[in-house]
Write an enzyme that holds these catalytic residues in place. Sequence first.
Site, mmCIF file in Angstrom:
data_model
loop_
_atom_site.group_PDB
_atom_site.id
_atom_site.type_symbol
_atom_site.label_atom_id
_atom_site.label_comp_id
_atom_site.label_asym_id
_atom_site.label_seq_id
_atom_site.Cartn_x
_atom_site.Cartn_y
_atom_site.Cartn_z
ATOM 1 N N ASP A 1 -2.970 -1.792 -5.450
ATOM 2 C CA ASP A 1 -1.405 -1.684 -5.367
ATOM 3 C C ASP A 1 -0.686 -2.151 -3.708
ATOM 4 O O ASP A 1 -0.200 -2.644 -3.692
ATOM 5 C CB ASP A 1 -0.513 -0.614 -6.314
ATOM 6 N N GLU B 1 -5.263 3.099 -9.018
ATOM 7 C CA GLU B 1 -4.175 1.616 -9.237
ATOM 8 C C GLU B 1 -2.986 3.419 -9.962
ATOM 9 O O GLU B 1 -2.989 3.734 -10.350
ATOM 10 C CB GLU B 1 -4.614 1.475 -11.165
ATOM 11 N N ASP B 2 -1.369 2.167 -9.436
ATOM 12 C CA ASP B 2 -0.396 2.765 -10.072
ATOM 13 C C ASP B 2 -0.662 4.082 -10.019
ATOM 14 O O ASP B 2 0.027 5.397 -10.669
ATOM 15 C CB ASP B 2 -0.231 2.915 -11.881
ATOM 16 N N LYS C 1 -6.638 -4.126 -16.314
ATOM 17 C CA LYS C 1 -7.150 -4.543 -15.642
ATOM 18 C C LYS C 1 -9.139 -4.336 -15.902
ATOM 19 O O LYS C 1 -9.649 -5.225 -15.069
ATOM 20 C CB LYS C 1 -6.865 -2.829 -14.545
#
Length: 758
Positions: free
Chosen positions: A162, A136-137, A94
Site C-alpha cells: 500500500d 497489506e491493508d 492478492k
Amino acid sequence: MDDALRQAALNYHREPRPGKLSIEPTKRMETQRDLALAYSPGVAAPCLDIAANPDLARDYTARGNLVAVISNGTAVLGLGNIGALASKPVMEGKAVLFKKFAGIDVFDIEVDATDPDKFVEVVAALEPTFGAINLEDIKAPECFEIEAKLRERMNIPVFHDDQHGTAIVCAAAVRNGLLLQGKHLSEVKVVTSGAGAAAMACVRLLIAMGLPQDNVTLTDIKGVVYKGREGLTPELEPFARETNARTLGDVIAGADVFLGLSAPRVLKEEWLPLLAEKPLILALANPEPEVRPEIVQQVRPDAIMATGRSDYPNQVNNVLCFPYIFRGALDCGATTINAEMELACVEAIAELARIEPDEVVARAYGGAALVFGQDYIIPKPFDPRLALLIAPAVAKAAMATGVARHPIEDFVAYEQQLQRFAYRSGQLMHPVFEKARAAQTRVAYAEGEDERVLRAAQVVVDERLARPVLIGRRDVIKSKISGLGLRMAVGQDVEIVDPFADEEVLAPLTDGYQKIVDRRGVTPGAARYRMRGRPALTAAMLLQRGMVGAALCGGAADWWQQTADVLPIIPRLPGLQRVYALSALILGERTLFFCDTHMNVDPTAEEVAEMTVLAADAIRRFGITPRAALLSHSNFGASNSPSARKMREALALVREDAPELEIDGEMHADAALIPALRDLMVTSSSLTNGANLLVMPNLDAANIAFTLLSAATNALQVGPMLLGMSKPIHVLTASATARGIVNMTALAAAGNAAPGED
C-alpha cells in the site's frame, strides 16, 4: 456497487468451490516409491542438508518462490477497518495476482492483532517459511512502525505494498506525465490531498527521484501540514511548512502536480483554473476520485489525468508493480527491497508505456490502439512484458547495491526464463528463436494489412527474428502502422509489396504463376486477377522465385483454400508421399505434439510412418527429444481392426527407417502419457517416459483430440506447421494471435537455416 455486481461477486467467490486459490503438488505422487521420497524416509535427506546449510532450503523447498501476503484488516481499500477475517477475500485475491502475473506462490495470512508489537512478533516468526513478506491493508501510522521493525529483524524482503507499490506506479505516471507536459521533476510544485502511508511513500519516492522537498505541500483531513500543528506524527514533521495557509484551497494555486490519496470530490471544480499550466492530476481515491475526469476534461483540457479506476484512462494500479518487483527480488535472493530497486521498477514501468502495447493488451481493452500520450502514460495491467522489463531491472539494482545473495550471472538466459510469465510459448520457442536470429531470413506475410500481422512484424523486428516483407496496399499498411503506434519504419525495418501498385514485382510473379497453372484451367487474365485477390499466391510466388526465404499465408481466409493455393507453387520434398500438419499444445510444463491435425483424412500405414519421422525431426528443432506414440482404440495388439493393424504396420516401418526414435504403439492415449499405466500392459515398451508426439490413425481423431484438449485445458496452441514442404511456408489459422504469428515466423525463418543448423 449495484445489486447485480454484488451478487455476481458473491457467486464468483462461492462457486464452484469457495475461495480463489488452492494448493497443488509439484511432484508426482503415484507410487509407493514416490511416497517414500516425498515423506518418510526420503524427506530426511533434504532436512539434514538444510540443517547443515540453511541456504539449501532454496534448492529443496518452495521457499524461494513463496511469499506471504499478511494483513490485520485495519485499512482495507474502500472498506476501512473490517478486521482480519473479513480481509481474507482481499488477501486471496492478492495471492491470485502474484501467481497469475509472475508465477509466485502465496500463502495469505490474516493476523488477528492490532497491537504493532504483537503483529511484528507473529510475522517475524514466520521467516523460515517464506522467501518474502508482502504487508497489506494495515492502517497508518502503525504500518510505518511494523514495516520498519520487520525490515530490521528479518533477512528477507518485507514490502508494504500500500505504501511502496502505490508509490512506484504513481512515480512512473508522474515521470511520463511530466515528460509529455514538458516539465522537469526538479522544477515542479506538488500538492497532496492525503498524508497517509501511500501518500508519504509517493512523496518520498519522488524526492528520491529529484523532487525538492521544499516543493511539496502536504494536506490531510485536518488541512495543511504546517509547522506547529498539533498532533504531527514523526513521519509528517519533516514535511511541515512554515505557512499561514490552512486548507487545500489555500495552497492549490500554481501546483504542477496534484496528488490525491484521500477522499471523494475534495478537489473542487472551481479550484481547477488555479493549477499551473499543463498540470498533472492524480486523483487516486477509490472508488470515487478526488475529482472526476469528465470535470477535468471540461475545465482543464490541458491537464493529464490519472485515477485508481479501471474504467478511466491511466489507472494507477499496484498490480503493475508488486508481482514483478517480488519476482526480481526472489530470483536473486535479495535480503530486502531497497530504494534503488524501487527506482529501477519505476523506470521500467515508465519505459514500457513509451513502447507500443502488446496485442494481449489491445485485446483486453477492446482492440483500442493505445499510444503513449495524454490517455496512456502508464502500461495496462495485462501487458505481458511487465515481467520481462521489471524483474531484471530489480535484480540488477539488488546486485548493484549488494543485497543479492544469489546474483544472476547470465541475464540473457534469465530474461529467456521470464518469457514463461509473459508468453507461455517462450520456453518452447527459445531454440527456434535462436536459429531464426542466426538465419535472418526475409519472410513474406500474405496478409500484410492484418493488425495481428503488423503487431507480430513489430515484435519480429524488435527481436531480430527475421526481415518482414508485408503484402498489401502500401497506403493501408502505412496508415495502420501509424494508427497502432508501431515503430517499424517502412523501407528500413520492413518492406511492402503492393499487388495493386508494384507492377515491376507482380508482372514476373504473375508470369511464373501462369506457367505453373497453365494446364489447370487458369487463363492469363484469371492468373492476374488471382495474384491481386489472393495474397497467399503472391507470398508463395515470392518464395518460389527466391525473393524471400520463407512465407506465412492465411489467418484471415479459409485454411483449406489457402493451402490449396500454395501447394501447386511450393511442392513437397522429393520422395515424400504427402504433406502433413503438426500442431502443438503447451500445457503448463508439458508440451504435446499432434500429427496429422489438418491435412490427410485417412493416411495409409506408410504415410503414418512418414509423418511420424517428419514430425520427430520437427520436434528436435525445439531442442526436445521426441517420444512418439502411435495411438489407437487398441492397446498393444488387443484388436485386429483395420486401424489397429495400420498403426502396428506403421510402427514396424518407423523402427526400420528411424531406429534411433523412441516410439511405441498401437496404444491408448492414457497409456501413452502415463508410464505406470503402460507398464501394467507391456514390459517391453521402448518409451522411457510419457510420450510427447501423439500420432493418430486419421484426421478426425487428430483434430478432435487436439481441439478438445485445447478447449478443456486452455492450453496454448502452436501451429499448424506444414511438414514435407520443399521450402519453408506455413498457413495460419483464423484464430492465430499476433504472438502465434511471431512463433510461426520463427519456425519458418529457422526452417530456412543452412544445412546442419537444425
